[in-house]
Design a protein around this motif. Structure first.
Motif: not given
Ligand SMILES: *[C@@H]1O[C@H](CO)[C@@H](O)[C@H](O)[C@H]1NC(C)=O
Ligand SMILES: *[C@@H]1O[C@H](CO)[C@@H](O)[C@H](O)[C@H]1NC(C)=O
Ligand SMILES: *[C@@H]1O[C@H](CO)[C@@H](O)[C@H](O)[C@H]1NC(C)=O
Ligand SMILES: *[C@@H]1O[C@H](CO)[C@@H](O)[C@H](O)[C@H]1NC(C)=O
Ligand SMILES: *[C@@H]1O[C@H](CO)[C@@H](O)[C@H](O)[C@H]1NC(C)=O
Ligand SMILES: CC(=O)N[C@H]1CO[C@H](CO)[C@@H](O)[C@@H]1O
Length: 506
Positions: A233-235, A261-265
């Protein structure tokens, strides 16, 4: 014949590497080497043949296959800490380890599992996976558990397939089992099995076998560890992550299994640093079939249940926004409560206090002041005052005594141990509910029923230490002083180069 071919191949390889070495060192013996590959030496002479070459200390124009190279420094004065019989360990063999000599053909608690299968306990079958999709595998004293990313085919027959250290299948040694619990297969043990896979028939080609992780050491290495639900998620997450980890460290936790799953770098730098110091394992999740991010939760809980079994005595299953706190005796920690818990209890069940979180956390460290102001436990204190004991509770469990774990409670337990519902006034979960959560708007509405709302803060000793510990970790990683261009230029020069600072953009 076959051995001859292998030897020939070996010689060709040696010749090629020698050719490369010779080119570099401008020597001219490569032709001689190439010629000698056509001689086809007797394979029985292989050992002595290579042995001689190695013994012969590479005169410049000799026919040697290896040139003896002297190490930079004379390091002949030590011996290895430990030696193994390396003469018998060649590229075709596996070293059979002490612990990996056990064979079993039944799995524990099979009768109970059959009963649970009949009653379809925790059957979901809600995802799209069309293959078993092995995720992780754990070996215990008398069985192996393979967890899956699939959530299909509850109780259908499957086969465990075993592989040695080079991922060569141990043919004929498969084990018939079933998908149970959901996203899980129990398998027998096999001597020398280092990888495992699951297929629905014996004819199916298996998906990539996965390495079996050891959980057969008997005594757990940790007393209290935490399983954190998938991060996505975006937060921005770095402040939430450091707040979560440092909080539970103060409560006595010593290890965290974190599913990503996904976090920012930027956030990942922090997670990776906890891996560096040995406090965190990151389990990266990705499915080869479509699934939305929130659909990982059950599979993650299941995997972390088996990952924690015999790894830790007590394991908490929590989300990034949840903090279990001791309410009546705030000077005590969670591990003090666990120490006092009867050995007959395998589950502690905690009710929820809702805390309104109506702003996002910051994306980056800017200053100490700004960070302090945004610390979750400092900024959000607007709390519910009523509870419903069975409304989205969270649990701390003894993993080995639980048959099936779900998000909020264990639906099946092995022994006759008890679920202990912790008195709401003694301890509960501060759940910092994101009040603009997009996914489940009806949950926000329900949360509002738990007023009247009251200002509550965490215990002073936690506030004080947590503030200090968060600042220390965050500054260690993110508060990097950038020197002036002149200083940078000086240090580049020390490495022997004059850099164009604008061009390399630092
Ligand atoms: C992963 O998270 C980042 C930071 O929130 C975001 O910019 C990016 O789009 C996300 N990537 C995916 C594949 O969801
Ligand atoms: C697993 O479930 C899928 C979808 O329901 C079905 O097509 C498949 O035949 C099942 N596999 C087995 C081994 O029963
Ligand atoms: C645990 O359970 C056993 C048998 O049910 C009982 O005899 C014993 O007193 C219990 N122990 C504690 C500490 O409650
Ligand atoms: C606390 O939250 C409730 C529910 O969202 C809200 O009605 C109330 O105004 C909040 N109180 C404060 C002091 O922000
Ligand atoms: C809540 O209480 C704390 C500590 O007593 C105080 O510092 C803070 O200002 C209060 N917050 C609100 C919104 O009243
Ligand atoms: C658990 C812990 O770290 N407690 C410390 C909190 O901070 C005080 C002083 O600031 C220490 O004395 C505690 O040991």
């Amino acid at each position: 014949m076959f051995q001859n071919q292998r030897l020939l191949l070996l010689l060709v390889l040696i010749a090629i590497s020698f050719l490369i070495i010779s080119r570099e060192t401008k020597k001219t013996s490569s032709q001689i080497v190439l010629e000698s590959t056509t001689e086809k030496p007797n394979p029985n002479e292989r050992i002595s043949f290579l042995g001689n070459v190695i013994e012969n200390h590479g005169e410049e124009n000799s026919e040697d296959y290896f040139l003896a190279v002297q190490p930079h420094k004379n390091i002949n004065n030590g011996t290895p800490d430990q030696s193994y019989e390396e003469d018998h360990f060649d590229s075709t063999k596996c070293n059979l380890q002490e612990w990996n000599q056990i064979e079993t053909n039944t799995i524990p608690n099979q009768k109970y599992h059959n009963l649970l299968m009949k009653s379809k306990t925790e059957k979901h079958n809600t995802l799209l996976n069309k293959s078993p999709s092995p995720f992780s595998a754990y070996v215990y004293s008398d069985h192996i558990v393979v967890t899956l990313t699939s959530e299909q085919n509850y109780s259908d027959v499957v086969f465990c397939r075993y592989y040695d250290c080079k991922m060569r299948e141990l043919f004929g040694q498969h084990f018939e089992s079933r998908y149970f619990p959901q996203s899980t297969v129990f398998c027998g043990r096999r001597k020398g099995a280092e990888y495992i896979s699951i297929t629905e028939t014996l004819e199916d080609e298996s998906e990539f076998p996965i390495r079996i992780i050891r959980r057969d050491l008997g005594k757990p290495s940790h007393f209290f560890t935490v399983c954190l639900s998938p991060l996505y998620g975006e937060e921005p997450k770095f402040l939430q992550i450091v707040d979560f980890i440092e909080y539970y460290k103060l409560q006595g936790a010593t290890f965290f299994h974190i599913y990503v799953k996904n976090v920012s770098n930027y956030d990942r730098i922090l997670l990776d640093d906890y891996v560096r110091t040995g406090e965190v394992e990151i389990i990266q999740i990705h499915d080869h079939f479509w699934r939305a991010d929130f659909m990982w939760h059950r599979v993650q809980i299941n995997d972390c249940h088996f990952r924690s079994k015999y790894f830790s005595k007590w394991t908490a299953f929590l989300d990034i926004d949840e903090r279990i706190e001791m309410k009546k005796y705030p000077e005590l920690r969670i591990v003090d409560l666990l120490d006092e818990t009867s050995p007959n209890v395998s589950t502690l069940h905690f009710s929820i206090d809702w805390i309104v979180k109506d702003q996002l956390s910051p994306a980056k460290y800017l200053s100490d002041e700004e960070l302090k102001e945004n610390m979750i436990f400092r900024k959000f204190t607007n709390s519910s005052t009523k509870t419903d004991t069975y409304k989205q509770p969270k649990c701390i469990i003894r993993a080995e005594r639980i048959a099936i774990m779900s998000i909020h409670h264990p639906p099946a337990i092995y022994d006759n141990s008890k679920i202990s519902v912790v008195n709401y006034r003694i301890a509960a979960v501060r759940h910092y509910r994101n009040s603009f959560h997009k996914l489940f708007p009806e949950q926000i509405k329900r949360m509002m029923e738990y007023g009247p709302w009251k200002n509550t803060t965490v215990a002073p000793w936690i506030s004080e230490n947590l503030t200090k510990n968060i600042l220390k970790r965050v500054k260690y990683l993110y508060d990097i002083k950038i020197p002036s261009d002149i200083i940078k230029q000086k240090y580049y020069a020390k490495e022997g180069s004059q850099m164009d600072l604008e061009r390399i953009n630092v």
